[in-house]
Structure formats: structure tokens, C-alpha cells
Enzyme design. Sequence first.
Site, PDB file in Angstrom:
ATOM      1  N   GLY A 229       0.781  -1.231   0.000  1.00 41.18           N
ATOM      2  CA  GLY A 229       0.000   0.000   0.000  1.00 41.18           C
ATOM      3  C   GLY A 229       0.811   1.278   0.000  1.00 41.18           C
TER       4      GLY A 229
ATOM      5  N   ASP B 145      -5.778  -0.204  -2.089  1.00 43.87           N
ATOM      6  CA  ASP B 145      -6.556  -1.095  -2.945  1.00 43.87           C
ATOM      7  C   ASP B 145      -7.920  -1.452  -2.376  1.00 43.87           C
ATOM      8  OD1 ASP B 145      -5.447  -2.803  -0.832  1.00 43.87           O
ATOM      9  OD2 ASP B 145      -6.262  -4.451  -2.012  1.00 43.87           O
TER      10      ASP B 145
ATOM     11  N   ASP C 148      -5.316   2.910  10.420  1.00 44.91           N
ATOM     12  CA  ASP C 148      -6.731   2.624  10.698  1.00 44.91           C
ATOM     13  C   ASP C 148      -6.843   2.179  12.159  1.00 44.91           C
ATOM     14  OD1 ASP C 148      -9.417   2.122  10.442  1.00 44.91           O
ATOM     15  OD2 ASP C 148      -9.177   0.252   9.351  1.00 44.91           O
TER      16      ASP C 148
ATOM     17  N   ASP D 181       0.514   3.205   4.176  1.00 39.34           N
ATOM     18  CA  ASP D 181      -0.473   3.984   3.435  1.00 39.34           C
ATOM     19  C   ASP D 181      -1.468   4.664   4.361  1.00 39.34           C
ATOM     20  OD1 ASP D 181      -1.583   1.538   4.180  1.00 39.34           O
ATOM     21  OD2 ASP D 181      -2.265   0.997   2.172  1.00 39.34           O
TER      22      ASP D 181
ATOM     23  N   ARG E 112      -4.962   0.589  -7.001  1.00 42.06           N
ATOM     24  CA  ARG E 112      -3.702   1.105  -6.436  1.00 42.06           C
ATOM     25  C   ARG E 112      -3.083   2.153  -7.351  1.00 42.06           C
ATOM     26  NH1 ARG E 112      -2.225  -2.023  -1.981  1.00 42.06           N
ATOM     27  NH2 ARG E 112      -2.623  -4.252  -2.078  1.00 42.06           N
TER      28      ARG E 112
END
Length: 196
Positions: A56, A172, A115, A112, A178
Site C-alpha cells: 500500500g 486497494d 486505521d 499507506d 492502487r
Amino acid sequence: MRGGAGDVATGADPLDDLDRVLFHEGEIHRRLDELAERITADFRGKPLTVLAILNGSLVFMADLLRRIPLPLQLGCVSAASYHGGVESSGVLELGGLDRRVVDGRHVLLLDDILDSGLTLSGVAGRIREESDPLEIRSCVLLAKRKERPVEVAADYVAFEIRDEFVVGYGLDFAERYRNLPCVGVLRADVIAAAGR
Ligand code: 5GP
Ligand code: MG
């Protein structure tokens, strides 16, 4: 005409699958200029290794690195987490760690998106167990504004976003999107079609 999941087979422009764009390429690049300037100032004179978490962070990494005019080294690691039942088991498999670029150096870990934070904290923990860096800091393109099960904050964040699923610029959905030059939110019908 939109064919739902059939669009995948027709090779339609993946940009058409977005509900909306959150950050266009130009805005991302302008923000990376600022982030890179801070990183350059913070690591000047220190042995720096940028460690990208695959896949990512690849697009982010390539654009960020070229804005950091320091004699840095580059490494990539992979992270896979295994979920036992509904609760995350907390077991994280770290792949590809090359101690030659980590031992005795300042490590800037790139991901990336932040979370739950389990990936970033898990990878940093495994690197500390398996090698001997002077320091580990972290940098993410995106951080979701939310409560996290683990206490983790990235040292450098390009953009904070709402807690919603985004794709593009390295991120993605089922390995697609991506290569989008922007970050955006997928159309609900595209997500629903993938689940059918
Ligand atoms: P965490 O371990 O912090 O929960 O999640 C980190 C990883 O989950 C990211 O590296 C990314 O692969 C995936 N992820 C979390 N949120 C999103 C999202 O909104 N979009 C995409 N495409 N991946 C996400
Ligand atoms: Mg992913």
C-alpha cells in the site's frame, strides 16, 4: 451505461468507480513537499533508512523519497496479520526485514493508512524484536480520525480523514485501484457488486 461488477471485465476507467475524490494528485504532491521538508530537517545528519510496508505504501514512498535530499537507504517489509475468529489475534507476520539497512540506523516506517493501528504498532514491535534500530518513527499518507484499540500515533501524517474506506494512490480494494493518481471513496454499488 454502468455494468456493475461487469465493468471489471470491460476494462472501464477505474476512476469511474469513485463516488468522490478526496485528494487530487496535485494536492497530495503539495502536501508531500511540506512533509518531506519536515522529515529532511528532522533526520539531517542521521543515518536514515526509509522502510516501506508493502504494497500500500509504494506509490506514497516513491513520491515522498524523491523529495528528501538526504543520503538515505531504502527497505521494504511485508506485514500479514492473522485474525482468529472475530477478535484480531494480534499475531503479525513480518516479512523481508533486512537487518543490514536497519541495525544502528534511524528507521522511518511508511504505511499507506493508519486505521486500527495494529499494523504500524505490530510492525514496529517486530522490528524491535528482530533487529537493532537506533529509533523507529512512522509516517502515513492517511490517518483515520477514530478511537484505536492500540495506543499508536504516526509521527508524520499527510492527511487526516473521516473513518471511511478509501482507495487509490497505493490503496486497494481487492487489489484494484492502487494505480489511481488520487485518493477517493468508492461508489457503494461497486462495493456491493464485489460482494455478490
Ligand atoms: P490497521 O492495521 O491500522 O487497521 O490497518 C492498516 C492497513 O489496513 C492498511 O495498511 C491498509 O492496507 C488497510 N486499510 C485500512 N483502512 C483502509 C482503507 O480505508 N482503504 C484501504 N484500501 N485499505 C485500508
Ligand atoms: Mg491493504
